[in-house]
Design an enzyme around this catalytic site. Structure first.
Site, PDB file in Angstrom:
ATOM      1  N   THR A   1       4.408   2.560   5.562  1.00 36.26           N
ATOM      2  CA  THR A   1       3.023   2.092   5.681  1.00 36.26           C
ATOM      3  C   THR A   1       2.251   3.032   6.596  1.00 36.26           C
ATOM      4  O   THR A   1       2.778   3.444   7.637  1.00 36.26           O
ATOM      5  CB  THR A   1       2.937   0.652   6.231  1.00 36.26           C
ATOM      6  OG1 THR A   1       1.573   0.398   6.627  1.00 36.26           O
ATOM      7  CG2 THR A   1       3.826   0.398   7.433  1.00 36.26           C
TER       8      THR A   1
ATOM      9  N   ASP B   1       5.191  -4.838   6.116  1.00 35.51           N
ATOM     10  CA  ASP B   1       5.761  -6.140   6.491  1.00 35.51           C
ATOM     11  C   ASP B   1       5.699  -7.173   5.365  1.00 35.51           C
ATOM     12  O   ASP B   1       6.600  -8.007   5.234  1.00 35.51           O
ATOM     13  CB  ASP B   1       5.165  -6.673   7.805  1.00 35.51           C
ATOM     14  CG  ASP B   1       3.662  -6.822   7.763  1.00 35.51           C
ATOM     15  OD1 ASP B   1       3.045  -6.356   6.788  1.00 35.51           O
ATOM     16  OD2 ASP B   1       3.110  -7.406   8.717  1.00 35.51           O
TER      17      ASP B   1
ATOM     18  N   ASP C   1       2.539  -0.581  11.792  1.00 36.70           N
ATOM     19  CA  ASP C   1       2.488  -1.888  12.456  1.00 36.70           C
ATOM     20  C   ASP C   1       3.801  -2.652  12.301  1.00 36.70           C
ATOM     21  O   ASP C   1       3.816  -3.850  12.032  1.00 36.70           O
ATOM     22  CB  ASP C   1       1.320  -2.719  11.903  1.00 36.70           C
ATOM     23  CG  ASP C   1       1.394  -2.903  10.400  1.00 36.70           C
ATOM     24  OD1 ASP C   1       2.165  -2.157   9.747  1.00 36.70           O
ATOM     25  OD2 ASP C   1       0.700  -3.781   9.880  1.00 36.70           O
TER      26      ASP C   1
ATOM     27  N   ARG D   1       1.094  -5.179  -5.198  1.00 33.13           N
ATOM     28  CA  ARG D   1       1.269  -6.320  -4.295  1.00 33.13           C
ATOM     29  C   ARG D   1       1.463  -7.521  -5.218  1.00 33.13           C
ATOM     30  O   ARG D   1       0.492  -8.015  -5.784  1.00 33.13           O
ATOM     31  CB  ARG D   1       0.038  -6.503  -3.413  1.00 33.13           C
ATOM     32  CG  ARG D   1      -0.325  -5.283  -2.545  1.00 33.13           C
ATOM     33  CD  ARG D   1      -1.422  -5.630  -1.551  1.00 33.13           C
ATOM     34  NE  ARG D   1      -2.129  -4.459  -1.037  1.00 33.13           N
ATOM     35  CZ  ARG D   1      -1.751  -3.769   0.050  1.00 33.13           C
ATOM     36  NH1 ARG D   1      -0.692  -4.111   0.710  1.00 33.13           N
ATOM     37  NH2 ARG D   1      -2.474  -2.742   0.461  1.00 33.13           N
TER      38      ARG D   1
ATOM     39  N   ASP E   1      -0.012   2.178   8.405  1.00 34.64           N
ATOM     40  CA  ASP E   1      -0.528   1.407   9.555  1.00 34.64           C
ATOM     41  C   ASP E   1       0.355   1.458  10.808  1.00 34.64           C
ATOM     42  O   ASP E   1      -0.101   1.111  11.890  1.00 34.64           O
ATOM     43  CB  ASP E   1      -0.695  -0.069   9.165  1.00 34.64           C
ATOM     44  CG  ASP E   1      -1.849  -0.272   8.207  1.00 34.64           C
ATOM     45  OD1 ASP E   1      -2.683   0.633   8.091  1.00 34.64           O
ATOM     46  OD2 ASP E   1      -1.906  -1.343   7.576  1.00 34.64           O
TER      47      ASP E   1
ATOM     48  N   MET F   1      -8.768   3.186   8.489  1.00 36.13           N
ATOM     49  CA  MET F   1      -8.026   2.065   7.907  1.00 36.13           C
ATOM     50  C   MET F   1      -7.230   1.292   8.956  1.00 36.13           C
ATOM     51  O   MET F   1      -6.949   1.816  10.040  1.00 36.13           O
ATOM     52  CB  MET F   1      -7.092   2.556   6.813  1.00 36.13           C
ATOM     53  CG  MET F   1      -7.768   2.589   5.472  1.00 36.13           C
ATOM     54  SD  MET F   1      -6.592   2.879   4.164  1.00 36.13           S
ATOM     55  CE  MET F   1      -7.495   2.148   2.806  1.00 36.13           C
TER      56      MET F   1
ATOM     57  N   GLY G   1       0.841  -1.207   0.000  1.00 32.88           N
ATOM     58  CA  GLY G   1       0.000   0.000   0.000  1.00 32.88           C
ATOM     59  C   GLY G   1       0.867   1.245   0.000  1.00 32.88           C
ATOM     60  O   GLY G   1       1.840   1.333   0.745  1.00 32.88           O
TER      61      GLY G   1
ATOM     62  N   VAL H   1      17.766   8.516  -4.009  1.00 36.60           N
ATOM     63  CA  VAL H   1      18.371   8.833  -5.316  1.00 36.60           C
ATOM     64  C   VAL H   1      19.490   9.870  -5.143  1.00 36.60           C
ATOM     65  O   VAL H   1      20.608   9.686  -5.630  1.00 36.60           O
ATOM     66  CB  VAL H   1      17.282   9.341  -6.302  1.00 36.60           C
ATOM     67  CG1 VAL H   1      17.911   9.907  -7.568  1.00 36.60           C
ATOM     68  CG2 VAL H   1      16.302   8.210  -6.633  1.00 36.60           C
ATOM     69  N   ARG H   2      19.199  10.915  -4.405  1.00 36.34           N
ATOM     70  CA  ARG H   2      20.190  12.003  -4.317  1.00 36.34           C
ATOM     71  C   ARG H   2      21.387  11.623  -3.445  1.00 36.34           C
ATOM     72  O   ARG H   2      22.511  11.996  -3.744  1.00 36.34           O
ATOM     73  CB  ARG H   2      19.509  13.290  -3.843  1.00 36.34           C
ATOM     74  CG  ARG H   2      18.533  13.763  -4.927  1.00 36.34           C
ATOM     75  CD  ARG H   2      18.210  15.202  -4.861  1.00 36.34           C
ATOM     76  NE  ARG H   2      17.501  15.592  -6.079  1.00 36.34           N
ATOM     77  CZ  ARG H   2      16.679  16.624  -6.162  1.00 36.34           C
ATOM     78  NH1 ARG H   2      16.454  17.369  -5.103  1.00 36.34           N
ATOM     79  NH2 ARG H   2      16.096  16.921  -7.297  1.00 36.34           N
TER      80      ARG H   2
ATOM     81  N   ARG I   1      -6.241  -2.958   8.543  1.00 33.44           N
ATOM     82  CA  ARG I   1      -6.776  -4.319   8.423  1.00 33.44           C
ATOM     83  C   ARG I   1      -6.299  -5.182   9.580  1.00 33.44           C
ATOM     84  O   ARG I   1      -7.045  -5.951  10.141  1.00 33.44           O
ATOM     85  CB  ARG I   1      -6.316  -4.897   7.079  1.00 33.44           C
ATOM     86  CG  ARG I   1      -7.065  -6.093   6.639  1.00 33.44           C
ATOM     87  CD  ARG I   1      -6.843  -6.396   5.181  1.00 33.44           C
ATOM     88  NE  ARG I   1      -5.493  -6.057   4.705  1.00 33.44           N
ATOM     89  CZ  ARG I   1      -5.221  -5.752   3.451  1.00 33.44           C
ATOM     90  NH1 ARG I   1      -6.181  -5.704   2.557  1.00 33.44           N
ATOM     91  NH2 ARG I   1      -3.986  -5.477   3.078  1.00 33.44           N
TER      92      ARG I   1
END
Ligand code: F6P
Length: 328
Positions: A131, A108, A135, A77, A133, A175, A16, A29-30, A177
């Site tokens: 993320t 994760d 988590d 994903r 989340d 949000m 996500g 990148v830099r 899950r």
């Protein structure tokens, strides 16, 4: 640790998307180019690695992105990457570009992929926790969490205005899950009466009792923040149950959904992402392998990927005592 010097590194975003991923890509990148490395973008996460969707980056390629949500590298994903054949194809594609180090920005699931990949092949992988989340163990915050929570807060504040005007009970689904951090932080920050999250068992009848008790003293405006992955199956289910038990209450539900994933990253996320991206390149140059770059107590912190994917952060019970007291 490995003694082999990296010369060409790849960077990808996976799973996500999270606001701040672009700031992390820019930093990678830099920093890489500053140290004389060649930097390649692997588009669409692991799927782009399998399909050889790999492009050389220049310093200008990441201009004007620090303030943008989403990810310019796109994300996916990839199921195929979880097969040995998929990973082999991906390895051959990296090799064909001479890529000898990889930085994976994701959650994760993405770290599980990186771990498997770097155990099978001779390409060191560094993970950055990206993320909404939060988590993942090994970092106080993850890239995108602060922005997502602030998006949730500004939406819940608006809901509070109308809930108060009508003396309504609002159920707000946010949000998460498998993780309740967005619900927990946005619930506390908006003064919610109850917060329901997957990590904590809720006695729903106690919630009903407390709403009935509040009704008696004419406290009719109440907010309940529910993580989408709570034990009852999200906001709709919780609303259904409460409506059955309190048929006379005026109850509404709002599901905030993917607005929490978009938008311009907050200052905190831009700084977190920049620091992590910068240090991820230094990690590869120092010969580190299979670690996640985190920040704990404002210090850089390196956690073996194997631990970062297994361990979850613990949510202290005392959060729930506090919520009850502050919303009484
Ligand atoms: O992992 C981030 C996250 O936004 C979760 O909170 C949510 O459950 C999930 O992704 C949704 O994923 P998708 O957008 O693929 O349905």
């Amino acid at each position: 640790m490995t003694d082999k010097k990296v010369t060409r590194i790849g960077v990808l975003t996976s799973g996500g998307d999270a606001p701040g991923m672009n700031a992390a890509v820019r930093a990678v990148v830099r920093t890489g180019i500053y140290h004389g490395l060649e930097v390649f973008a692997v588009m669409r996460g692991y799927q782009g690695m399998i399909e050889n969707d790999i492009v050389k980056m220049e310093s200008r390629s990441v201009a004007n992105i620090i303030q943008r949500g989403g990810t310019i590298l796109k994300t996916a994903r990839s199921k195929e990457f979880f097969t040995p054949e998929g990973r082999k194809k991906a390895y051959e594609n990296l090799k064909s570009h001479g890529i000898d180090g990889l930085i994976v920005i994701g959650g994760d699931g993405s770290f599980n992929g990186a771990l498997k990949f770097s155990q099978e092949f001779d390409i060191p992988c560094i993970g950055l926790p990206g993320t909404i989340d939060k988590d993942i163990a090994g970092s106080d915050f993850t890239i995108g969490f602060d922005t997502a929570v602030n998006t949730a807060i500004s939406a819940i504040d608006k809901i509070r205005d109308t809930a108060d005007a009508h003396d309504r009970l609002f159920i707000i689904e946010v949000m998460g899950r498998d993780a309740g951090y967005i619900a927990l932080h946005s619930g506390v920050a908006t003064g919610a009466e109850h917060v329901l999250i997957p990590e904590h068992k809720t006695d729903i009848d106690e919630v009903i009792n407390s709403l009935q008790e509040k009704e008696k003293r004419k406290k009719l405006m109440n907010l309940i923040v529910v993580a989408e992955g709570d034990e009852f199956g999200g906001g709709e289910q919780v609303t259904k149950y409460i409506k059955e038990k309190l048929p006379n209450a005026d109850i509404k539900i709002t599901v905030l959904g993917h607005i929490q994933r978009g938008g311009s990253p907050t200052c905190a996320d831009r700084i977190l992402a920049s620091r992590m991206g910068y240090h991820a390149v230094l990690c590869l140059m120092e010969g580190r392998n299979n670690v996640m770059v985190g920040i704990v107590n404002d210090q850089m912190h390196y956690t073996p990927l194997v631990k970062a994917v297994k361990a979850k952060q613990q949510i202290d019970e005392d959060w729930f005592d506090m919520i009850k007291i502050l919303a009484s």
